[in-house]
Design an enzyme around this catalytic site. Structure first.
Site, PDB file in Angstrom:
ATOM      1  CB  SER A 237      49.283 -70.243  13.650  1.00 35.51           C
ATOM      2  OG  SER A 237      48.336 -70.300  14.689  1.00 35.51           O
TER       3      SER A 237
ATOM      4  CG  ASP B 283      51.059 -65.000  19.449  1.00 38.37           C
ATOM      5  OD1 ASP B 283      49.857 -64.692  19.530  1.00 38.37           O
ATOM      6  OD2 ASP B 283      51.505 -65.779  18.591  1.00 38.37           O
TER       7      ASP B 283
ATOM      8  CG  HIS C 145      49.029 -65.322  15.824  1.00 40.01           C
ATOM      9  ND1 HIS C 145      49.716 -66.307  16.490  1.00 40.01           N
ATOM     10  CD2 HIS C 145      48.345 -65.948  14.826  1.00 40.01           C
ATOM     11  CE1 HIS C 145      49.463 -67.472  15.928  1.00 40.01           C
ATOM     12  NE2 HIS C 145      48.647 -67.286  14.911  1.00 40.01           N
TER      13      HIS C 145
END
Length: 506
Positions: A224, A437, A466
């Site tokens: 991320s 995602d 995710h």
């Protein structure tokens, strides 16, 4: 400053001894474009025991922790300093198997990486655990690395919070006023730290960690926001990059533009959730069509907006939905929570574990805004209102929880440029993405790949969550990434793995 004195300061930049920030305020200065050269002979990083917040790995392996003193501003390394906390679990294989260090970051901005060396390592393929010392760290401003605070953050931690989705001119003015108050609180409480908790400054910290450990290269796993951090390190230190895996990629561009992209992806994901729930009407009782489930969802939100229950109102509801939409294994809990509120007036099933106003959460939320606003240009208030209106035309009741960079419109320090990402001089990087995602939409990975020549994208098709590598349990993804990390095998082309599809309700 004379040249010898300046060089001495540079050589001391990576000193391991702790140093406190001085009481005198630091003037924010424009960030220079020229890269800072790392010291040639940094002090070694000395490890001891870890704080109780860091979990212990299974015996016989052990985790150890240390601290490094870093310049607050790497462009003025003789000035004030910050501390960065580092953790390490050594490779479990033989010396011949060892490939160096694998620095890891869990995301955010604001995620604590100190325990991540243990928790993420436990999920890695065994071949990777045998090959790498897994090294975690709390980025500057986070956890045990000179943690930043923004105080009340414009009422962010009020319980129940106001409705976070403004509808109408009056509500829009109130929304903008809350963003200004948040920015003012960060300026008051974070003060001198504001310009220096940027991703670029943290990339220099990463290079200091590498040098202090005496390693020739940094291999890296960033998830991320960690993908953004890895791309920033690649831009500054391409010749120090070993093997780099960027998972659930943020992509290039401003943080505000990313937040807008995410808000639209969340609408698509929520529609998918409504259809999934409707197909299980007998299990959840929220309606037999996506439209009926949506009506149930909106009814729950209206009830909580009219009559919050034990501090749980529309802001808390939207935060719970935001969290649940990002991982499909949380969808059953979300649907059950909606039913619990409708049938019993009890929203407890919707409450995420952990207090939103805990010290850890307060630090996370502060660091998130401070880092985003230090990384590049800000939106204007007019941009913010226009984008909210556009999103509400797509759906009158969106989830705007992830729009953290909106506060940058009123920030007290405005960076002059965007954080550089990627480099044509870096070795091939492996990017990993879930096809659907909603938190880091796959468009970001495709755009970043263009800035990293020779890199490959591993996509988990038919997946809606995710975090992919050593997270989704997919052998195709995990084996491909492990082969790259351990043996340096770069796929000849982008890779597509077959995903699990939507979950089965428990």
């Amino acid at each position: 400053m004379t040249r010898p004195a300046r060089r001495t300061a540079l050589l001391c930049a990576f000193a391991a001894a702790a140093a406190l920030l001085p009481a005198a305020p630091v003037q924010a200065a424009p960030v220079q474009a020229a890269p800072v050269q790392a010291a040639e002979a940094p002090s070694p990083l000395r490890f001891t025991s870890c704080p109780d917040s860091v979990p212990r790995p299974a015996a016989p392996e052990r985790v150890e922790c240390g601290r490094l003193s870093m310049p607050l501003d790497w462009h003025r390394p003789w000035g004030p300093r910050v501390e960065v906390a580092v953790s390490r679990v050594r490779a479990s294989g033989t010396p011949a198997e060892r490939r160096g260090i694998l620095l890891v970051n869990p995301g955010g901005p604001g995620g604590s990486g100190l325990p991540y060396a243990v928790t993420k390592r436990a999920k890695l393929p065994e071949s990777v655990r045998r090959a790498y010392d897994v090294v975690g760290f709390d980025p500057r401003g986070v956890g045990r690395s000179t943690p930043v605070t923004c105080g009340p953050m414009g009422g962010l931690f009020d319980s129940p919070g106001g409705d976070p989705v403004p509808a109408g001119a009056g509500a829009e003015r109130t929304y903008l006023a809350s963003l200004r108050a948040l920015a003012d609180d960060c300026a008051t409480h974070a003060g001198r730290l504001l310009p220096y908790l940027s991703t670029e400054q943290t990339a220099y910290d990463m290079e200091a960690i590498r040098a202090a450990l005496g390693e020739p290269r940094t291999s890296f796993l960033g998830v991320s926001y960690g993908s953004y951090l890895g791309a920033a390190y690649t831009a500054r230190f391409p010749h120090r990059v070993g093997r780099m895996v960027l998972d659930s990629v943020v992509g290039p561009g401003s943080w505000y533009d990313f937040d807008v992209l995410q808000s639209r992806a969340l609408l698509r994901q929520r529609d998918t959730f409504f259809a999934w729930t409707a197909a299980r009407a007998g299990r959840f009782g929220l309606g037999g069509t996506p439209a009926a489930v949506r009506d149930s969802y909106l009814r729950v939100r209206r009830e909580l907006a009219a009559r919050p229950v034990a501090g749980f109102g529309p802001a808390e509801f939207d935060r719970a939905v935001y969290r649940a939409l990002g991982r499909t294994e949380r969808w059953t809990g979300l649907a059950d929570g909606l039913r619990g509120q409708l049938t019993d007036g009890d929203p407890d099933g919707l409450r995420p574990a952990g207090a939103f106003d805990s010290p850890e959460s307060r630090n996370y939320e502060a660091a998130n805004r401070v880092v985003k606003c230090a990384d590049g240009p800000a939106p204007s208030p007019r941009d913010i209102v226009a984008d909210i209106r556009r999103t509400r035309r797509l759906d009158p009741q969106p989830v705007l929880t992830g729009m953290e960079a909106s506060a940058c419109a009123y920030w007290h320090h405005r960076p002059g440029r965007r954080t550089p990402l990627g480099s044509p001089d870096a070795p091939p990087v492996l990017l990993v993405a879930s096809a659907h995602d909603p938190v880091t939409p796959i468009e970001g990975a495709r755009r970043l790949q263009r800035l990293l020549p020779g890199s490959r994208l591993v996509t988990l098709d038919d997946d809606y969550s995710h975090g992919v590598f050593a997270s989704r349990g997919d052998a195709c993804v995990d084996d491909t990434v492990a082969a790259y990390l351990v043996r340096g095998e770069v796929p000849s082309a982008n890779v597509h793995c077959t995903g699990p599809g939507l979950p089965t309700a428990r």
